[in-house]
Design an enzyme around this catalytic site. Structure first.
Site, PDB file in Angstrom:
ATOM      1  N   HIS A 161       0.013 -12.347   1.581  1.00  0.00           N
ATOM      2  CA  HIS A 161      -0.727 -11.381   0.786  1.00  0.00           C
ATOM      3  C   HIS A 161      -0.843 -11.826  -0.678  1.00  0.00           C
ATOM      4  O   HIS A 161       0.157 -11.904  -1.400  1.00  0.00           O
ATOM      5  CB  HIS A 161      -0.026 -10.020   0.850  1.00  0.00           C
ATOM      6  CG  HIS A 161      -0.877  -8.871   0.440  1.00  0.00           C
ATOM      7  ND1 HIS A 161      -0.390  -7.589   0.305  1.00  0.00           N
ATOM      8  CD2 HIS A 161      -2.203  -8.793   0.152  1.00  0.00           C
ATOM      9  CE1 HIS A 161      -1.359  -6.774  -0.046  1.00  0.00           C
ATOM     10  NE2 HIS A 161      -2.474  -7.489  -0.155  1.00  0.00           N
ATOM     11  N   TYR A 180       0.829  -1.207   0.000  1.00  0.00           N
ATOM     12  CA  TYR A 180       0.000   0.000   0.000  1.00  0.00           C
ATOM     13  C   TYR A 180       0.864   1.258   0.000  1.00  0.00           C
ATOM     14  O   TYR A 180       1.386   1.684   1.028  1.00  0.00           O
ATOM     15  CB  TYR A 180      -0.927   0.006   1.222  1.00  0.00           C
ATOM     16  CG  TYR A 180      -1.836  -1.187   1.343  1.00  0.00           C
ATOM     17  CD1 TYR A 180      -2.206  -1.947   0.233  1.00  0.00           C
ATOM     18  CD2 TYR A 180      -2.324  -1.588   2.592  1.00  0.00           C
ATOM     19  CE1 TYR A 180      -3.033  -3.052   0.356  1.00  0.00           C
ATOM     20  CE2 TYR A 180      -3.158  -2.693   2.712  1.00  0.00           C
ATOM     21  CZ  TYR A 180      -3.499  -3.421   1.598  1.00  0.00           C
ATOM     22  OH  TYR A 180      -4.317  -4.512   1.730  1.00  0.00           O
TER      23      TYR A 180
END
Length: 328
Positions: free
Chosen positions: A141, A56
């Site tokens: 992830h 992110y």
């Protein structure tokens, strides 16, 4: 705000978690001040669970979240981050990172790495950016194309880190239910972070993942409850899973909104409450880029939703009839 332990771990999450992807300038820039205000508003609303990742904003989300939490009692909150992408510096200016969804300078490149060494290196870098000495939850992830390496190499390393006390709980975060179900069956994870696959518009997780998680004592954290926008503001041009929504989906969302309006309930509130209903679900992850968005999300948890609303949605063919009844 109520807390629920994840699986058999001692790590608990609040019913609402703040997703910090937007704090990494997801699609559009967010100022340092607005990012800090969003975390402050979440704290004021009772939120004590925060989710971030190196992906992110190329580490920006972790840095901002760590700065915003600094000085708060460490035992009062949980932080989740993720492993699987290493950030490697690039030489010289390389434009921006919008191709990957983030309005930040492309100072690093992402390198997939689910090796044991990659897990250690990723987590060490995350701890430095967050300013912490441990992380409460670490998710593998998006291992969609890396299942074998993730379960054979990354997951055992996270087990070792959990035994060392560096990690509190182990999870897997994905946008699909099928592979998450495999992780539930084939490992001893504590939780899964499921994005967009258990919503008013997509109940793909209901067939196998949710019952399997419940049977094996694995907690589910639901994300993407608005399917990236369509369930927050249904209209032509709205997005579904980060792309323009198909006309039939827009029509379905508008029909749901009409039912909700008859009961005086925002569609957003119904979307959140629906996702929280299954027994395996420990909490919902809501992304926000401002204090106002955080406060609105927290308010949705307290709005009364009459049982008749769910019956009406089913009667109009907008929901299947085998799903668990959401609480009013």
């Amino acid at each position: 705000m109520r807390r629920t332990p994840l699986g058999r771990s001692s790590t608990a999450v609040t019913r609402l978690s703040l997703g910090a992807a937007a704090l990494g300038n997801l699609f559009t820039p967010v100022s340092d001040e607005d990012a800090a205000a969003a975390v402050e508003a979440a704290w004021a609303c009772g939120v004590r669970s925060f989710d971030t990742a190196p992906h992110y904003g190329l580490g920006l989300s972790e840095r901002r979240l760590g700065a915003a939490l600094r000085g708060r009692p460490r035992h009062e909150y949980t932080v989740a981050t993720k492993v699987g992408r290493l950030l490697e510096p690039v030489a010289g200016p390389a434009g921006d990172d919008l191709a990957n969804g983030f309005a930040v300078p492309a100072t690093h490149r992402r390198v997939w790495d689910f090796s044991a060494d990659g897990v250690r290196r990723s987590l060490e870098a995350s701890l430095e950016r967050l300013g912490l000495d441990r992380v409460d939850i670490v998710h593998l992830h998006d291992p969609d194309e890396h299942f074998a390496e993730a379960i054979e190499r990354a997951y055992p390393e996270l087990e070792r880190l959990r035994a060392e006390g560096v990690v509190g709980a182990i999870g897997v975060g994905m946008n699909q239910a099928a592979m998450l179900t495999r992780f539930v069956r084939e490992s001893d994870i504590d939780a899964v972070l499921l994005a967009g696959r258990y919503t008013l518009l997509d109940q793909g997780a209901a067939a196998e993942l949710l019952p399997e998680a419940a049977a094996r004592g694995v907690s589910v954290i639901v994300g993407g409850v608005f399917n990236s926008g369509l369930l927050a503001d249904p209209r032509p041009g709205a997005t579904f899973d980060y792309a323009a929504a198909a006309p039939e989906l827009v029509e379905r969302a508008l029909a749901m909104q009409a039912v909700c309006e008859r009961h005086g309930v925002p569609l957003r509130a119904a979307a959140v409450r629906f996702a929280l209903a299954p027994a395996a679900v420990a909490g919902a992850l809501i992304g926000a880029r401002s204090a106002e968005e955080v406060t609105d999300a927290a308010r949705l948890l307290d709005l009364p939703v009459p049982e008749q609303l769910w019956h009406d949605l089913r009667a109009e063919g907008l929901l299947t009839d085998h799903l668990e009844e959401p609480c009013g």
